[in-house]
Design a protein around this motif. Structure first.
Motif, PDB file in Angstrom:
ATOM      1  N   GLU A   1      -6.143   6.115  -6.988  1.00  0.00           N
ATOM      2  CA  GLU A   1      -6.333   6.298  -5.534  1.00  0.00           C
ATOM      3  C   GLU A   1      -6.099   4.646  -4.685  1.00  0.00           C
ATOM      4  OE1 GLU A   1      -6.855   8.368  -2.430  1.00  0.00           O
ATOM      5  OE2 GLU A   1      -7.697   9.143  -4.090  1.00  0.00           O
ATOM      6  N   ASP A   2      -6.801   3.926  -5.304  1.00  0.00           N
ATOM      7  CA  ASP A   2      -6.440   2.575  -4.602  1.00  0.00           C
ATOM      8  C   ASP A   2      -4.896   1.843  -4.640  1.00  0.00           C
ATOM      9  OD1 ASP A   2      -9.313   2.300  -4.227  1.00  0.00           O
ATOM     10  OD2 ASP A   2      -9.479   1.137  -5.962  1.00  0.00           O
ATOM     11  N   GLY A   3      -4.347   2.051  -5.766  1.00  0.00           N
ATOM     12  CA  GLY A   3      -2.797   1.592  -5.753  1.00  0.00           C
ATOM     13  C   GLY A   3      -2.064   2.573  -4.802  1.00  0.00           C
ATOM     14  N   TRP A   4      -2.365   3.619  -4.692  1.00  0.00           N
ATOM     15  CA  TRP A   4      -1.569   4.793  -3.860  1.00  0.00           C
ATOM     16  C   TRP A   4      -1.918   4.420  -2.419  1.00  0.00           C
ATOM     17  CZ3 TRP A   4      -3.626   8.107  -0.003  1.00  0.00           C
ATOM     18  CH2 TRP A   4      -2.552   9.102   0.457  1.00  0.00           C
ATOM     19  N   VAL A   5      -3.159   4.115  -1.880  1.00  0.00           N
ATOM     20  CA  VAL A   5      -3.456   3.542  -0.666  1.00  0.00           C
ATOM     21  C   VAL A   5      -2.627   2.277  -0.249  1.00  0.00           C
ATOM     22  CG1 VAL A   5      -5.004   2.751   0.906  1.00  0.00           C
ATOM     23  CG2 VAL A   5      -5.464   4.861  -0.287  1.00  0.00           C
ATOM     24  N   GLU A   6      -2.591   1.372  -1.088  1.00  0.00           N
ATOM     25  CA  GLU A   6      -1.891  -0.004  -1.069  1.00  0.00           C
ATOM     26  C   GLU A   6      -0.426   0.221  -0.823  1.00  0.00           C
ATOM     27  OE1 GLU A   6      -2.822  -2.441  -4.144  1.00  0.00           O
ATOM     28  OE2 GLU A   6      -5.166  -2.348  -3.902  1.00  0.00           O
TER      29      GLU A   6
ATOM     30  N   THR B   1       6.776   9.549   4.465  1.00  0.00           N
ATOM     31  CA  THR B   1       6.026   8.235   3.596  1.00  0.00           C
ATOM     32  C   THR B   1       5.086   8.780   2.838  1.00  0.00           C
ATOM     33  OG1 THR B   1       6.818   6.723   5.325  1.00  0.00           O
ATOM     34  CG2 THR B   1       5.068   5.978   3.546  1.00  0.00           C
ATOM     35  N   TYR B   2       4.296   9.634   3.289  1.00  0.00           N
ATOM     36  CA  TYR B   2       3.219  10.314   2.673  1.00  0.00           C
ATOM     37  C   TYR B   2       3.921  11.246   1.693  1.00  0.00           C
ATOM     38  CZ  TYR B   2      -0.918  12.973   1.318  1.00  0.00           C
ATOM     39  OH  TYR B   2      -2.014  13.437   0.688  1.00  0.00           O
ATOM     40  N   ALA B   3       4.994  11.958   1.812  1.00  0.00           N
ATOM     41  CA  ALA B   3       5.713  12.755   0.955  1.00  0.00           C
ATOM     42  C   ALA B   3       6.220  11.944  -0.331  1.00  0.00           C
ATOM     43  CB  ALA B   3       6.583  13.811   1.717  1.00  0.00           C
ATOM     44  N   GLN B   4       6.802  10.919   0.141  1.00  0.00           N
ATOM     45  CA  GLN B   4       7.194   9.875  -0.967  1.00  0.00           C
ATOM     46  C   GLN B   4       6.294   9.518  -2.069  1.00  0.00           C
ATOM     47  OE1 GLN B   4       8.936   6.839   1.401  1.00  0.00           O
ATOM     48  NE2 GLN B   4      11.184   7.690   1.229  1.00  0.00           N
ATOM     49  N   GLY B   5       4.949   9.470  -1.640  1.00  0.00           N
ATOM     50  CA  GLY B   5       3.940   8.852  -2.225  1.00  0.00           C
ATOM     51  C   GLY B   5       3.366  10.045  -3.165  1.00  0.00           C
ATOM     52  N   ILE B   6       3.670  11.405  -3.095  1.00  0.00           N
ATOM     53  CA  ILE B   6       3.152  12.392  -3.740  1.00  0.00           C
ATOM     54  C   ILE B   6       3.460  12.170  -5.417  1.00  0.00           C
ATOM     55  CG2 ILE B   6       3.216  14.486  -4.441  1.00  0.00           C
ATOM     56  CD1 ILE B   6       3.285  15.308  -1.652  1.00  0.00           C
ATOM     57  N   ILE B   7       2.557  12.084  -6.368  1.00  0.00           N
ATOM     58  CA  ILE B   7       2.630  11.561  -7.660  1.00  0.00           C
ATOM     59  C   ILE B   7       2.909  12.760  -8.262  1.00  0.00           C
ATOM     60  CG2 ILE B   7       1.708  10.370  -9.640  1.00  0.00           C
ATOM     61  CD1 ILE B   7      -0.171   8.550  -7.451  1.00  0.00           C
TER      62      ILE B   7
END
Length: 172
Positions: free
Chosen positions: A71-76, A134-140
């Motif tokens: 979670e922390d890495g995702w937000v960073e 940008t959010y969509a790019q971050g979907i893991i």
């Protein structure tokens, strides 16, 4: 009070709806708040626009448990990617993007000067859509998603299936 020029531009743009607290962008799955303020008398612009986009945290968007370190890495990573948000806007007079996070929500705050009302409204749409992309790019991959993240994934699947059915489309 919203400057009249900006109010007219928002109300005449098909992608925005009037809301109790400003304007909402209808082309995004995320909740947005967009407001505008009158310029100071000596300023020579149509107003200042402030945008807040409300994004679910990774753990709020998934059915699965997410480790704190993930979670922390995702937000960073989201914060670093959003440093470029104003590259899609015409304005060059803006504040640095601010990202705030609590347990379930990430708030992205964007503020800029609208030198021209119509351009300022066009910028608002582009900026919110950049945040959504940008959010969509971050979907893991590997998690089961719900809510807005699931809607983004479903929309991408539908667009991908539609492109695969077109005869003139580019093969993947």
């Amino acid at each position: 009070m919203t400057p009249p020029e900006i109010e007219r531009a928002f109300e005449s743009h098909e992608a925005f709806d009037v809301a109790d607290d400003g304007y909402d962008l209808t082309t995004t799955v995320f909740e947005t708040t967009i407001t505008a303020e009158q310029p100071l008398d000596q300023d020579r612009h149509d107003g200042r626009i402030a945008i807040t986009v409300f994004l679910p945290t990774l753990s709020a968007a998934t059915v699965d448990d997410v480790a704190d370190v993930v979670e922390d890495g995702w937000v960073e990573t989201l914060e670093r990617r959003l440093e470029d948000v104003f590259t899609v806007a015409g304005t060059d007079t803006h504040e640095e993007p601010r990202v705030e996070r609590d347990e379930d929500v990430v708030r992205v705050h964007l503020e800029y000067v609208a030198w021209d009302a119509d351009d300022g409204v066009t910028d608002a749409k582009a900026l919110v859509e950049f945040v959504e992309g940008t959010y969509a790019q971050g979907i893991i991959p590997g998690y089961e998603y719900r809510g807005e993240a699931a809607a983004l994934l479903e929309s991408a699947r539908e667009r991908g299936q539609g492109a695969g059915n077109e005869e003139s489309g580019t093969p993947l």
